[in-house]
Motif scaffolding. Structure first.
Motif, short mmCIF file in Angstrom:
data_model
loop_
_atom_site.label_atom_id
_atom_site.label_comp_id
_atom_site.label_asym_id
_atom_site.label_seq_id
_atom_site.Cartn_x
_atom_site.Cartn_y
_atom_site.Cartn_z
N VAL A 293 32.15 37.13 48.88
CA VAL A 293 33.15 37.53 48.23
C VAL A 293 34.61 37.42 48.90
O VAL A 293 34.65 37.77 50.13
CB VAL A 293 32.73 39.11 47.76
N VAL A 294 35.34 36.84 48.18
CA VAL A 294 36.74 36.44 48.81
C VAL A 294 37.90 37.10 47.83
O VAL A 294 37.79 37.12 46.69
CB VAL A 294 37.17 35.11 48.73
N TYR A 295 38.89 38.11 48.56
CA TYR A 295 39.83 38.32 47.85
C TYR A 295 41.23 37.85 48.20
O TYR A 295 41.41 37.76 49.23
CB TYR A 295 40.06 40.00 48.27
N ALA A 296 41.78 37.33 47.17
CA ALA A 296 43.11 36.77 47.51
C ALA A 296 43.90 37.19 46.12
O ALA A 296 43.68 37.94 45.28
CB ALA A 296 42.92 35.16 47.23
N ASP A 297 45.08 36.49 46.09
CA ASP A 297 46.17 37.00 45.23
C ASP A 297 45.66 36.72 43.75
O ASP A 297 45.85 37.29 42.90
CB ASP A 297 47.51 36.14 45.36
N SER A 298 44.94 35.74 43.84
CA SER A 298 44.45 35.07 42.56
C SER A 298 43.21 36.23 42.05
O SER A 298 42.86 36.20 40.63
CB SER A 298 43.88 33.99 42.06
N SER A 299 42.72 37.09 42.68
CA SER A 299 41.77 37.74 42.28
C SER A 299 42.25 39.41 41.69
O SER A 299 41.56 40.22 41.07
CB SER A 299 40.65 38.43 43.52
N TRP A 300 43.46 39.50 41.59
CA TRP A 300 44.00 40.47 40.77
C TRP A 300 43.89 40.52 39.33
O TRP A 300 43.98 39.44 38.63
CB TRP A 300 45.71 40.96 41.33
N ILE A 301 43.41 41.57 38.57
CA ILE A 301 43.25 41.63 37.26
C ILE A 301 43.81 42.88 36.67
O ILE A 301 43.78 43.74 37.32
CB ILE A 301 41.67 41.37 37.11
N TRP A 302 44.39 42.75 35.62
CA TRP A 302 44.80 43.92 34.88
C TRP A 302 43.62 44.30 33.84
O TRP A 302 42.85 43.43 33.09
CB TRP A 302 46.11 43.60 33.71
N PHE A 303 43.40 45.78 33.81
CA PHE A 303 42.60 46.26 32.90
C PHE A 303 42.97 46.54 31.63
O PHE A 303 42.43 46.90 30.54
CB PHE A 303 41.82 47.29 33.70
N THR A 304 44.28 46.52 31.73
CA THR A 304 45.24 46.73 30.28
C THR A 304 45.59 45.54 29.76
O THR A 304 45.88 44.67 30.47
CB THR A 304 46.20 47.93 30.57
N THR A 305 46.08 45.69 28.39
CA THR A 305 46.78 44.37 27.73
C THR A 305 48.06 44.25 27.99
O THR A 305 48.49 43.34 28.10
CB THR A 305 46.27 44.43 26.31
N THR A 306 48.71 45.32 28.68
CA THR A 306 50.00 45.35 29.11
C THR A 306 50.32 45.10 30.30
O THR A 306 49.84 45.79 31.48
CB THR A 306 50.80 46.68 28.55
N ALA A 307 51.27 44.15 30.72
CA ALA A 307 51.78 44.19 32.29
C ALA A 307 53.13 44.70 32.34
O ALA A 307 53.80 44.88 31.57
CB ALA A 307 52.16 42.54 32.48
N PRO A 308 53.37 45.05 33.38
CA PRO A 308 54.76 46.04 33.86
C PRO A 308 56.14 45.47 33.21
O PRO A 308 56.76 46.09 32.72
CB PRO A 308 54.77 46.00 35.59
N TYR A 309 56.38 43.99 33.42
CA TYR A 309 57.38 43.43 32.91
C TYR A 309 57.45 43.58 31.26
O TYR A 309 58.71 43.40 30.90
CB TYR A 309 57.49 42.15 33.31
N GLN A 310 56.51 43.68 30.62
CA GLN A 310 56.44 43.72 29.23
C GLN A 310 56.89 45.05 28.83
O GLN A 310 57.16 45.45 27.60
CB GLN A 310 55.13 43.66 28.61
#
Length: 172
Positions: A28-45
C-alpha cells in the motif's frame, strides 16, 4: 570457474535480490494522489457562500463593536478588503517543479482544505490595513479598532475553516 558458472551464480544472486526487494516493498502506497473526498463538495466550491457569510459577520462586528455610524463606509471597507483577501491567493503565483502556477490552479488540481493558519495570516495582513484605512475617520478608539478588525477576521477565518471541514470530508 567456467564462464557459464559465473553467469549462473550472478543470475541466482540477482533473483534472490529481486525476491528480497519485492518482499520488502510495501503493498500500500500513500501519496498525494491517494487523497479522496467522501463528499461531493470540495472546499473551493464553498467560496461564494462563505464569502457572503464572512462579509456579513465582519460588517456586523466592526460596525457594532466600534459604534461606527457610517454603515455604508463600513460595508465598502469590508467588501473591498474581503475581495482583495479572497482574490490574492487566486492570482498569486509560485514556482514549483519548473512551472509557475496560480494557487487557484493548485486548488483545482489537488485536494486539500484551503483555509489554514497560513490563510489566516494572509487575511490579517491584507484585510486589517484596508479596513482600518477606509474607516479610520469614523473610529473613536484607534487602538481598539485594530483589535476588533483583527478579531472579526480571526472569527470568520476559523468559522470558514470549520465549515470546510464539516461540509467537505476527505482522507488519505
Amino acid at each position: 570457474m567456467k564462464k557459464s558458472d559465473k553467469i549462473f551464480a550472478r543470475t541466482k544472486e540477482s533473483i534472490l535480490l529481486i525476491v528480497l526487494l519485492v518482499l520488502c516493498i510495501p503493498k500500500v502506497v500513500y501519496a498525494d494522489s491517494s487523497w479522496i473526498w467522501f463528499t461531493t463538495t470540495a472546499p473551493y466550491q464553498l467560496l461564494p457562500f462563505v464569502a457572503v457569510l464572512t462579509i456579513v459577520i465582519e460588517y456586523l462586528m466592526i460596525k457594532n463593536i466600534l459604534h461606527i455610524q457610517n454603515k455604508k463606509r463600513v460595508l465598502i471597507a469590508v467588501c473591498i478588503s474581503n475581495l482583495v483577501s479572497f482574490m490574492v491567493p487566486y492570482f498569486a503565483t509560485y514556482y514549483q517543479d519548473g512551472v509557475y502556477e496560480t494557487i487557484k490552479q493548485t486548488f483545482e488540481s489537488m485536494d486539500f482544505y484551503t483555509i489554514n493558519s497560513a490563510y489566516l495570516f494572509l487575511t490579517l495582513i491584507i484585510e486589517c490595513p484596508i479596513v482600518y484605512a477606509i474607516v479610520q475617520d469614523e473610529i473613536h478608539d484607534k487602538k481598539k479598532s485594530l483589535g476588533v478588525i483583527a478579531a472579526a477576521n480571526v472569527v470568520t477565518t476559523v468559522m470558514v475553516a470549520a465549515i470546510e471541514r464539516i461540509a467537505c470530508r476527505g482522507s488519505w
